[in-house]
Design a protein around this motif. Structure first.
Motif, PDB file in Angstrom:
ATOM      1  N   ASN A  13      -9.235   0.831  -1.892  1.00  0.00           N
ATOM      2  CA  ASN A  13      -9.855   1.813  -1.850  1.00  0.00           C
ATOM      3  C   ASN A  13      -8.795   3.213  -2.406  1.00  0.00           C
ATOM      4  O   ASN A  13      -9.305   4.324  -3.487  1.00  0.00           O
ATOM      5  CB  ASN A  13     -10.022   2.392  -0.434  1.00  0.00           C
ATOM      6  N   GLN A  14      -7.511   2.692  -2.683  1.00  0.00           N
ATOM      7  CA  GLN A  14      -6.815   4.284  -2.758  1.00  0.00           C
ATOM      8  C   GLN A  14      -6.971   4.089  -4.226  1.00  0.00           C
ATOM      9  O   GLN A  14      -6.901   5.412  -5.333  1.00  0.00           O
ATOM     10  CB  GLN A  14      -5.109   3.418  -2.911  1.00  0.00           C
ATOM     11  N   ILE A  51      -9.697   3.118  -6.277  1.00  0.00           N
ATOM     12  CA  ILE A  51     -10.932   3.623  -6.429  1.00  0.00           C
ATOM     13  C   ILE A  51     -10.020   5.683  -6.120  1.00  0.00           C
ATOM     14  O   ILE A  51     -11.067   6.339  -7.116  1.00  0.00           O
ATOM     15  CB  ILE A  51     -12.047   3.915  -5.264  1.00  0.00           C
ATOM     16  N   LYS A  52      -9.813   6.197  -5.418  1.00  0.00           N
ATOM     17  CA  LYS A  52      -9.614   7.290  -5.526  1.00  0.00           C
ATOM     18  C   LYS A  52      -8.937   7.626  -6.443  1.00  0.00           C
ATOM     19  O   LYS A  52      -8.640   9.308  -7.054  1.00  0.00           O
ATOM     20  CB  LYS A  52      -8.355   7.833  -3.990  1.00  0.00           C
ATOM     21  N   THR A  60      -3.474   0.290  -2.568  1.00  0.00           N
ATOM     22  CA  THR A  60      -4.913  -1.095  -2.346  1.00  0.00           C
ATOM     23  C   THR A  60      -6.463  -1.017  -3.251  1.00  0.00           C
ATOM     24  O   THR A  60      -6.240   0.287  -4.085  1.00  0.00           O
ATOM     25  CB  THR A  60      -5.559  -0.179  -0.829  1.00  0.00           C
ATOM     26  N   LEU A  66     -11.325  -4.458  -8.486  1.00  0.00           N
ATOM     27  CA  LEU A  66     -10.119  -3.954  -7.567  1.00  0.00           C
ATOM     28  C   LEU A  66      -9.700  -5.067  -6.277  1.00  0.00           C
ATOM     29  O   LEU A  66      -9.782  -4.875  -5.747  1.00  0.00           O
ATOM     30  CB  LEU A  66     -11.432  -3.109  -6.663  1.00  0.00           C
TER      31      LEU A  66
END
Ligand code: UDP
Length: 383
Positions: free
Chosen positions: A108-109, A111-112, A106, A173
């Motif tokens: 956010n994943q 970005i991490k 996803t 993203l």
């Protein structure tokens, strides 16, 4: 008062200045040492002559200006990168990230993942490597940028100016797969040379090709717009400015296709010196047609100068290292005839996209003659 202008160079900058001046009723003489107009944007019915050029801008004035002479066809460049993970969307998007990191991610994943791969640096802007390591991390840098950039610039990534790789949009993203983020994109519907011909098609514009510039020509004009190499103007007195230089080869294909207009070679293979491969009939909406179809492969030869040109390669990109900027500054600071104005990427030793070149040319004419209300002028029907 209307004036006589000499424009040295019939590339994007020279043609834009010529079109603006003639609109304002000035008399314009455009000269170019080459046998054709368009500079590095020149094309034929089959192909672009000097590597892939795609118009893109978010600047309303630039778009309005160019739309006076052509229709930008709205085609979107979607580049694929050949990598150790296969052919991937480039610039990096969520699909690319999922493939490189080996699992469906996803936003956010993703970005991490990138965060855990980033490296801190006290001087992130110092060079392309430090910029990329601190912004997108080692894995993406090594997958997409190291081999391509080193092949292209013939220097290690940590010697390449960071401004070069900052041209590429940051990882997305989402699944957007266009190369550019701009509002207006595409090819002139009948190609670039046609566009430049239209810009120069005015009774007040005279064009002389195969005509090298000499400073003695200045005497016959009120204003001189010099868009050629600034070091050449000054007879290379401080030494020649280097340009990253490239050449192209043709591979004829029969009933075949690489499947995409542009494929970048990001693979780390020292025996393969092709940076990117272009299939022009797939570039733009129905602009280029080839009777015997071919793929063009782009190769780099690294830094070369205008005075060691041998016709086998094209001096394409100014190289924005500190040393070269200092050399350029010596030329910029040279006293010159006040009637000469230096405009464009060669005269300013700068890596301009086409829309920036047009914008700067429009602004240069504004600075000389007062701001041009082009909107009001173009809305009038007759000229
Ligand atoms: N670049 C890269 N990998 C790619 C595409 C670009 O490393 O797949 C780097 C390379 O250093 C290149 C720079 O990003 O010179 C700018 O790329 P761009 O496509 O804007 O270059 P241009 O189209 O002007 O040649």
């Amino acid at each position: 008062m209307k004036k006589k202008h000499l424009i040295v160079g019939a590339g994007v900058t020279g043609c834009t200045i010529a079109a603006c001046l003639s609109h304002r009723g000035h008399q314009v003489h455009v000269i170019d040492r080459a046998d054709k107009i368009g500079g590095l944007c020149a094309d034929t019915k089959e192909t672009q002559t000097f590597g892939p050029h795609i118009f893109h801008t978010s600047d309303e004035r630039v778009y309005r200006f160019i739309s006076e002479y052509t229709t930008i066809d709205g085609w979107k460049n979607r580049v694929l990168a050949s990598t150790s993970y296969g052919l991937l969307n480039f610039p990096v998007n969520l699909q690319t990230l999922s493939i490189v990191y080996g699992k469906r991610l996803t936003a956010n994943q993703a970005i991490k993942e990138m965060e855990s791969d980033r490296e801190a640096s006290a001087t992130p802007m110092e060079n392309a490597e430090s910029f990329l390591y601190t912004s997108i991390g080692r894995k993406l840098t090594d997958t997409f940028f190291r081999a391509y950039s080193e092949r292209q610039w013939k220097m290690p990534l940590n010697k390449i100016p960071s401004s070069v790789v900052q041209r590429i949009p940051s990882p997305r993203l989402n699944l957007e797969d266009g190369y550019f983020n701009d509002k207006y994109q595409g090819l002139p519907d009948r190609g670039f040379t046609d566009l430049f011909n239209r810009m120069l098609d005015d009774p007040d514009i005279e064009v002389s090709l195969n005509t090298p510039y000499e400073q003695s020509m200045n005497d016959d004009y009120d204003v001189v717009w010099y868009t050629g190499p600034i070091d050449q103007y000054h007879n290379f007195k401080h030494g020649a400015l280097p340009y990253n230089s490239v050449y192209w080869t043709r591979e004829y294909i029969v009933n075949d296709s690489q499947g995409n207009a542009v494929i970048n070679n990001c693979l780390n293979n020292p025996n393969d010196d092709v940076t990117r491969s272009i299939e022009y009939p797939l570039l733009g909406k129905n602009v280029y047609h080839q009777e015997k179809p071919f793929i063009i492969h782009e190769h780099s030869v690294g830094p070369k100068h205008f005075n060691d040109r041998d016709g086998k390669f094209t001096l394409a990109y100014p190289i924005a290292t500190e040393e070269n900027q200092n050399l350029y500054k010596k030329y910029k600071d040279e006293p010159t005839d006040p009637k000469v104005r230096f405009v464009g990427r060669l005269a300013n030793y700068a890596y301009y996209n086409m829309d920036v070149a047009i914008k700067k040319a429009l602004e240069a004419v504004d600075a000389a003659l007062g701001v041009w209300d082009d909107k009001a002028l173009y809305e009038q029907e007759e000229w």
